[in-house]
Design a protein around this motif. Structure first.
Motif, PDB file in Angstrom:
ATOM      1  N   ARG A  49     121.389  28.811 -36.064  1.00  0.00           N
ATOM      2  CA  ARG A  49     122.564  29.163 -36.825  1.00  0.00           C
ATOM      3  C   ARG A  49     122.765  31.218 -37.193  1.00  0.00           C
ATOM      4  N   GLU A  62     125.200  26.580 -39.015  1.00  0.00           N
ATOM      5  CA  GLU A  62     125.520  26.050 -37.814  1.00  0.00           C
ATOM      6  C   GLU A  62     126.056  25.417 -37.429  1.00  0.00           C
ATOM      7  N   THR A 122     124.599  22.672 -47.561  1.00  0.00           N
ATOM      8  CA  THR A 122     125.787  21.245 -48.328  1.00  0.00           C
ATOM      9  C   THR A 122     125.794  20.535 -46.698  1.00  0.00           C
ATOM     10  N   LYS A 123     126.042  20.774 -45.604  1.00  0.00           N
ATOM     11  CA  LYS A 123     126.797  19.791 -44.906  1.00  0.00           C
ATOM     12  C   LYS A 123     127.991  19.887 -44.366  1.00  0.00           C
ATOM     13  N   GLN A 124     128.794  20.330 -45.488  1.00  0.00           N
ATOM     14  CA  GLN A 124     129.947  20.628 -45.760  1.00  0.00           C
ATOM     15  C   GLN A 124     129.928  21.183 -44.028  1.00  0.00           C
ATOM     16  N   ASN A 125     131.199  20.636 -43.249  1.00  0.00           N
ATOM     17  CA  ASN A 125     132.045  21.058 -42.761  1.00  0.00           C
ATOM     18  C   ASN A 125     133.056  22.616 -42.720  1.00  0.00           C
ATOM     19  N   ARG A 130     128.700  24.362 -39.969  1.00  0.00           N
ATOM     20  CA  ARG A 130     128.960  23.746 -40.915  1.00  0.00           C
ATOM     21  C   ARG A 130     127.894  24.350 -41.832  1.00  0.00           C
ATOM     22  N   LYS A 182     124.897  25.017 -43.398  1.00  0.00           N
ATOM     23  CA  LYS A 182     122.983  24.034 -42.785  1.00  0.00           C
ATOM     24  C   LYS A 182     122.550  23.979 -44.795  1.00  0.00           C
TER      25      LYS A 182
END
Length: 132
Positions: A6, A67, A91-94, A87, A89
């Motif tokens: 990260r 990350e 929101t997990k959006q790419n 992405r 960390k």
């Protein structure tokens, strides 16, 4: 795909519009992919030969934690091809996907390609430690 490291987006990582500079993220991808490939092959004698398709999907901003997910795509005789997904960390959006990052294993003195003597099966069986 394992998310192995990260980074915190800092003010000096931003472009004029206040979002993560594309050149900075490409620098990080090359470094993270090299570390991943070097660990996979247990060798630091690697050079980046090619980075294929790069897709910027969303922005990151100051204070975001990004990350890096990395995976082996192909194992050649002297090369290793990896894929990297960056992405957010939270929101997990790419943010960015870099596909077909090719590293070549080289002879340190001559800088010529040399076999790394690893197979896909050997690499798939590696147990990597990842931050939780």
């Amino acid at each position: 795909m394992r998310f192995l490291s990260r980074r915190l987006v800092m003010p000096n990582d931003l472009n004029f519009a206040g979002s993560l500079f594309g050149g900075r993220i490409l620098e990080w991808i090359d470094e993270e992919a090299y570390i991943f490939a070097a660990c996979q092959l247990d060798s630091k004698s690697l050079v980046t030969k090619h980075i294929g398709a790069i897709s910027f999907e969303t922005s990151a901003f100051q204070g975001d934690v990004v990350e890096f997910g990395l995976g082996v795509k192909k194992v050649g005789r002297t090369s290793l091809t990896v894929t990297c997904v960056v992405r957010n960390k939270h929101t997990k959006q790419n943010i960015c996907v870099a596909d077909d990052i090719v590293f070549v294993h080289i002879e340190p003195d001559s800088r010529q390609p040399r076999p790394h003597n690893k197979t896909r099966e050997q690499l798939d069986s590696l147990k990597l430690e990842a931050p939780e």
